[in-house]
Design an enzyme around this catalytic site. Structure first.
Site, PDB file in Angstrom:
ATOM      1  N   LYS A  22      -6.800  40.145  66.948  1.00 21.11           N
ATOM      2  CA  LYS A  22      -7.533  39.509  65.847  1.00 21.11           C
ATOM      3  C   LYS A  22      -6.545  38.447  64.999  1.00 21.11           C
ATOM      4  O   LYS A  22      -7.134  37.518  64.785  1.00 21.11           O
ATOM      5  CB  LYS A  22      -7.730  40.734  64.738  1.00 21.11           C
ATOM      6  CG  LYS A  22      -8.266  40.202  63.460  1.00 21.11           C
ATOM      7  CD  LYS A  22      -8.537  41.430  62.532  1.00 21.11           C
ATOM      8  CE  LYS A  22      -7.348  42.056  61.643  1.00 21.11           C
ATOM      9  NZ  LYS A  22      -7.074  41.160  60.473  1.00 21.11           N
ATOM     10  N   ASN A  23      -5.410  38.998  64.872  1.00 24.87           N
ATOM     11  CA  ASN A  23      -4.411  37.901  64.112  1.00 24.87           C
ATOM     12  C   ASN A  23      -4.143  36.765  65.107  1.00 24.87           C
ATOM     13  O   ASN A  23      -3.704  35.920  64.569  1.00 24.87           O
ATOM     14  CB  ASN A  23      -3.229  38.781  63.657  1.00 24.87           C
ATOM     15  CG  ASN A  23      -3.860  39.805  62.521  1.00 24.87           C
ATOM     16  OD1 ASN A  23      -4.667  39.830  62.093  1.00 24.87           O
ATOM     17  ND2 ASN A  23      -2.655  40.644  62.112  1.00 24.87           N
ATOM     18  N   CYS A 116      -6.862  41.735  47.506  1.00 26.12           N
ATOM     19  CA  CYS A 116      -7.815  42.311  48.556  1.00 26.12           C
ATOM     20  C   CYS A 116      -7.350  43.901  48.415  1.00 26.12           C
ATOM     21  O   CYS A 116      -6.611  44.113  47.403  1.00 26.12           O
ATOM     22  CB  CYS A 116      -7.529  42.054  49.800  1.00 26.12           C
ATOM     23  SG  CYS A 116      -6.029  42.338  50.580  1.00 26.12           S
ATOM     24  N   ARG A 121      -2.542  39.337  47.227  1.00 26.50           N
ATOM     25  CA  ARG A 121      -2.233  38.590  48.305  1.00 26.50           C
ATOM     26  C   ARG A 121      -1.824  37.089  47.800  1.00 26.50           C
ATOM     27  O   ARG A 121      -2.947  36.093  48.036  1.00 26.50           O
ATOM     28  CB  ARG A 121      -3.006  38.703  49.403  1.00 26.50           C
ATOM     29  CG  ARG A 121      -2.677  40.174  49.670  1.00 26.50           C
ATOM     30  CD  ARG A 121      -3.734  40.475  51.040  1.00 26.50           C
ATOM     31  NE  ARG A 121      -3.051  40.143  52.211  1.00 26.50           N
ATOM     32  CZ  ARG A 121      -3.380  40.593  53.299  1.00 26.50           C
ATOM     33  NH1 ARG A 121      -4.749  41.415  53.714  1.00 26.50           N
ATOM     34  NH2 ARG A 121      -2.835  40.049  54.563  1.00 26.50           N
ATOM     35  N   ASP A 305       1.154  46.701  59.546  1.00 30.06           N
ATOM     36  CA  ASP A 305      -0.225  47.133  60.038  1.00 30.06           C
ATOM     37  C   ASP A 305      -0.630  48.366  60.958  1.00 30.06           C
ATOM     38  O   ASP A 305      -1.730  48.720  61.189  1.00 30.06           O
ATOM     39  CB  ASP A 305      -0.855  45.844  60.803  1.00 30.06           C
ATOM     40  CG  ASP A 305      -1.205  44.778  59.988  1.00 30.06           C
ATOM     41  OD1 ASP A 305      -1.328  44.785  58.708  1.00 30.06           O
ATOM     42  OD2 ASP A 305      -1.552  43.609  60.731  1.00 30.06           O
ATOM     43  N   ARG A 397     -13.616  45.099  61.050  1.00 29.57           N
ATOM     44  CA  ARG A 397     -12.900  43.983  60.875  1.00 29.57           C
ATOM     45  C   ARG A 397     -12.020  43.563  61.932  1.00 29.57           C
ATOM     46  O   ARG A 397     -11.858  42.434  62.286  1.00 29.57           O
ATOM     47  CB  ARG A 397     -12.473  43.851  59.201  1.00 29.57           C
ATOM     48  CG  ARG A 397     -13.176  43.870  58.144  1.00 29.57           C
ATOM     49  CD  ARG A 397     -12.453  43.400  56.896  1.00 29.57           C
ATOM     50  NE  ARG A 397     -11.529  42.525  57.400  1.00 29.57           N
ATOM     51  CZ  ARG A 397      -9.978  42.760  56.813  1.00 29.57           C
ATOM     52  NH1 ARG A 397      -9.822  43.752  56.115  1.00 29.57           N
ATOM     53  NH2 ARG A 397      -9.136  41.933  57.327  1.00 29.57           N
TER      54      ARG A 397
HETATM   55  C1  UD1 Z   1      -0.558  38.691  58.226  1.00 30.14           C
HETATM   56  C2  UD1 Z   1      -1.864  39.536  59.103  1.00 30.14           C
HETATM   57  C3  UD1 Z   1      -1.835  40.858  58.322  1.00 30.14           C
HETATM   58  C4  UD1 Z   1      -0.507  41.535  58.299  1.00 30.14           C
HETATM   59  C5  UD1 Z   1       0.564  40.706  57.534  1.00 30.14           C
HETATM   60  C6  UD1 Z   1       1.725  41.256  57.454  1.00 30.14           C
HETATM   61  C7  UD1 Z   1      -3.272  37.922  59.827  1.00 30.14           C
HETATM   62  C8  UD1 Z   1      -4.729  37.352  59.801  1.00 30.14           C
HETATM   63  N1  UD1 Z   1      -3.101  38.869  59.154  1.00 30.14           N
HETATM   64  O1  UD1 Z   1      -1.335  38.455  57.001  1.00 30.14           O
HETATM   65  O2  UD1 Z   1      -2.589  41.628  59.445  1.00 30.14           O
HETATM   66  O3  UD1 Z   1      -0.579  42.639  57.551  1.00 30.14           O
HETATM   67  O4  UD1 Z   1       0.508  39.129  58.101  1.00 30.14           O
HETATM   68  O5  UD1 Z   1       2.335  41.196  58.811  1.00 30.14           O
HETATM   69  O6  UD1 Z   1      -2.366  37.536  60.653  1.00 30.14           O
HETATM   70  N2  UD1 Z   1       3.158  36.428  50.267  1.00 30.14           N
HETATM   71  C9  UD1 Z   1       3.697  35.744  49.202  1.00 30.14           C
HETATM   72  N3  UD1 Z   1       3.041  34.177  49.046  1.00 30.14           N
HETATM   73  C10 UD1 Z   1       2.507  33.692  50.018  1.00 30.14           C
HETATM   74  C11 UD1 Z   1       2.195  34.321  51.335  1.00 30.14           C
HETATM   75  C12 UD1 Z   1       2.572  35.631  51.420  1.00 30.14           C
HETATM   76  O7  UD1 Z   1       4.249  36.160  48.232  1.00 30.14           O
HETATM   77  O8  UD1 Z   1       1.983  32.512  50.027  1.00 30.14           O
HETATM   78  C13 UD1 Z   1       3.798  37.737  50.470  1.00 30.14           C
HETATM   79  C14 UD1 Z   1       2.377  38.704  50.577  1.00 30.14           C
HETATM   80  O9  UD1 Z   1       1.949  39.146  49.542  1.00 30.14           O
HETATM   81  C15 UD1 Z   1       2.994  39.597  51.175  1.00 30.14           C
HETATM   82  C16 UD1 Z   1       4.182  39.292  52.362  1.00 30.14           C
HETATM   83  O10 UD1 Z   1       4.419  37.986  51.821  1.00 30.14           O
HETATM   84  O11 UD1 Z   1       3.736  40.706  50.606  1.00 30.14           O
HETATM   85  C17 UD1 Z   1       3.431  38.975  53.867  1.00 30.14           C
HETATM   86  O12 UD1 Z   1       2.487  38.470  53.840  1.00 30.14           O
HETATM   87  P1  UD1 Z   1       1.989  37.324  54.735  1.00 30.14           P
HETATM   88  O13 UD1 Z   1       3.061  37.472  56.068  1.00 30.14           O
HETATM   89  O14 UD1 Z   1       1.591  35.881  54.357  1.00 30.14           O
HETATM   90  O15 UD1 Z   1       0.603  38.129  55.478  1.00 30.14           O
HETATM   91  P2  UD1 Z   1      -0.688  37.324  55.959  1.00 30.14           P
HETATM   92  O16 UD1 Z   1      -0.666  36.304  56.542  1.00 30.14           O
HETATM   93  O17 UD1 Z   1      -1.715  37.514  54.705  1.00 30.14           O
END
Ligand code: UD1
Length: 416
Positions: A22-23, A116, A121, A305, A397
């Site tokens: 998925k990711n 979410c 996030r 995850d 999902r």
């Molecule tokens: C992706 C994955 C999700 C997984 C996560 C962490 C996809 C579609 N989803 O989510 O399944 O659980 O990685 O491995 O690939 N953060 C900030 N600011 C930002 C972005 C992130 O503070 O602009 C923080 C988030 O709140 C969180 C951490 O960074 O605490 C990790 O987030 P991130 O790696 O961005 O996860 P996603 O890309 O949303």
């Protein structure tokens, strides 16, 4: 799918083939807008998140056809740069279209994705990085109005190796002018899959899988045929299904290297694990052992995850296990549902202490998020009696026919 009724007590035994990740699918589908040509992508799982991304692609003018697990996206007729608000709200990770749309059209409007089920996030790292590349992003009435005549390559230092921010920059940088370097980039296997896709359409990306990624902007891109990597989280979930039911399973279409941190912890729990380059076999022990310390970290650390599924496993192990959730601050909702099934869990902030119990008992529980929902199914497989998992739509999902897959290896799950 509204709810799942699981009659517990059956061993999970047999062989399963793991679906595409998925990711990987979501950012790669977003990347299809870049080339303005035909993209043929294989091994796309049937997931509600994929349906949302398909709707987004159609909304901006792509022609999308699905033939079994192959999707054909023709992005030559892109005619709209506004992403419908309800689609971004439906799936937070759809924010990766931002980098791709800016790269292709030089402008886009998306709604602010918000929080979410697993906590706030933020997307500050995405926005900061794209602004550094020259994008002008206005945040107005819950919308992000983004414009960029000329995105320019630059050096980006991420404060945290965010998966989504790394992907957004890679997508925006593919057609930008000059060279972009991302430091402290996320190292997840799905980032490497995105790099392979971008290179297959004629982009110039290197370094994915390490903390430094280099993207040299190009002017034109070409058609592509690409196969998505196997889903390491789906694979991990099915390994836990065998472990928690004292069964044994062989998984096909897996990349064992992507699951090393999960396999390491499953061995600590007493499981016997053998693997080849594309299969993994797990035999569960008679008595599961507690896992002293499980801490979630960015890849190659233990994936957040897989945290909930491992918690379900630990509820039935001998001794006390301790989990620390370092990535998402509100990712323990499943623990309160597991308590209803007889688990012994204490939560203190980011730490969960799990004292193994002899048995779980079937109960009516609610899937509040995707992976937490999967954990409740796993607990239900091992519990005495019948477990009803409500709100099972969250699980769709990220898992392609989880009930059918588990039933094919011995489970008794009915969908309503
Ligand atoms: C992706 C994955 C999700 C997984 C996560 C962490 C996809 C579609 N989803 O989510 O399944 O659980 O990685 O491995 O690939 N953060 C900030 N600011 C930002 C972005 C992130 O503070 O602009 C923080 C988030 O709140 C969180 C951490 O960074 O605490 C990790 O987030 P991130 O790696 O961005 O996860 P996603 O890309 O949303």
């Amino acid at each position: 799918m509204g709810k799942l009724v699981i009659n517990g007590g059956n061993k999970i035994q047999g062989e399963m083939t793991v679906s595409g990740a998925k990711n990987s699918v979501l950012p790669i589908l977003a990347a299809t807008v870049l080339n303005g040509k035909v993209n043929v992508i294989h091994d796309i799982p049937q997931l509600s998140d994929v349906k949302v991304m398909t709707k987004i692609l159609r909304a901006v003018g792509c022609e999308v056809k699905r033939e079994g697990n192959t999707m054909i996206v023709d992005s030559s007729q892109l005619n709209n740069h506004k992403i419908p608000e309800e689609l971004i709200r439906e799936m937070r990770s759809s924010i990766v279209v931002l980098g791709a749309m800016l790269g292709r059209c030089g402008e886009t409007v998306v709604s602010y994705p918000g929080g979410c089920e697993i906590g706030p996030r933020p997307i500050d790292l995405h926005l900061k990085s794209l602004r550094e590349m020259g994008a002008i992003i206005e945040e107005k009435h819950g919308f992000l109005i983004c414009k960029s005549e000329n995105l320019k390559g630059c050096e980006i230092q991420l404060d945290f190796p965010s998966v989504g921010a790394t992907e957004n920059v890679m997508l925006a940088a593919t057609l930008a002018k000059g060279i972009t370097i991302i430091r402290n980039a996320a190292r997840e296997p799905e980032i490497a899959d995105l790099q392979n896709f971008i290179n297959a359409i004629g982009g110039k990306v290197s370094g994915a899988g390490s903390a430094t990624i280099r993207i040299e902007g190009v002017k034109e891109l070409q058609e592509v045929e690409h196969t998505i990597i196997p889903d390491r989280i789906v694979a991990g979930t099915y390994l836990v299904a065998a472990a928690i039911t004292k069964g044994d399973i062989t998984l096909k279409n897996v990349i064992p290297e992507h699951l090393q941190s999960t396999l390491y912890k499953l061995r600590e729990a007493g499981c016997r694990i053998l693997y080849t380059h594309d299969t993994i076999k797990l035999e569960a022990p008679q008595n599961l052992q507690a896992i002293e310390a499980l801490k979630t970290h960015p890849y190659p650390g233990f994936p957040t995850d897989m945290q909930s599924q491992m918690m379900a496993l630990m509820t039935l192990s001998d001794g006390i296990s301790i989990i620390t959730e370092n990535i998402f601050e509100n990712r323990y909702k499943h623990a309160y549902e597991l308590l209803r099934m007889g688990a012994n869990i204490k939560i203190d902030g980011r730490v969960a202490i799990i004292k193994g119990v002899e048995n779980l008992t079937g109960a009516t529980v609610s899937a509040n998020d995707l992976r937490g929902g999967a954990a409740l199914i796993l607990a239900g497989l091992a519990a005495k009696g019948t477990t009803i998992v409500e709100n099972a739509k969250h699980i769709e999902r990220g898992y392609d026919d989880i009930a059918g897959m588990l039933n094919s290896v011995g489970a008794d799950i009915i969908k309503f």
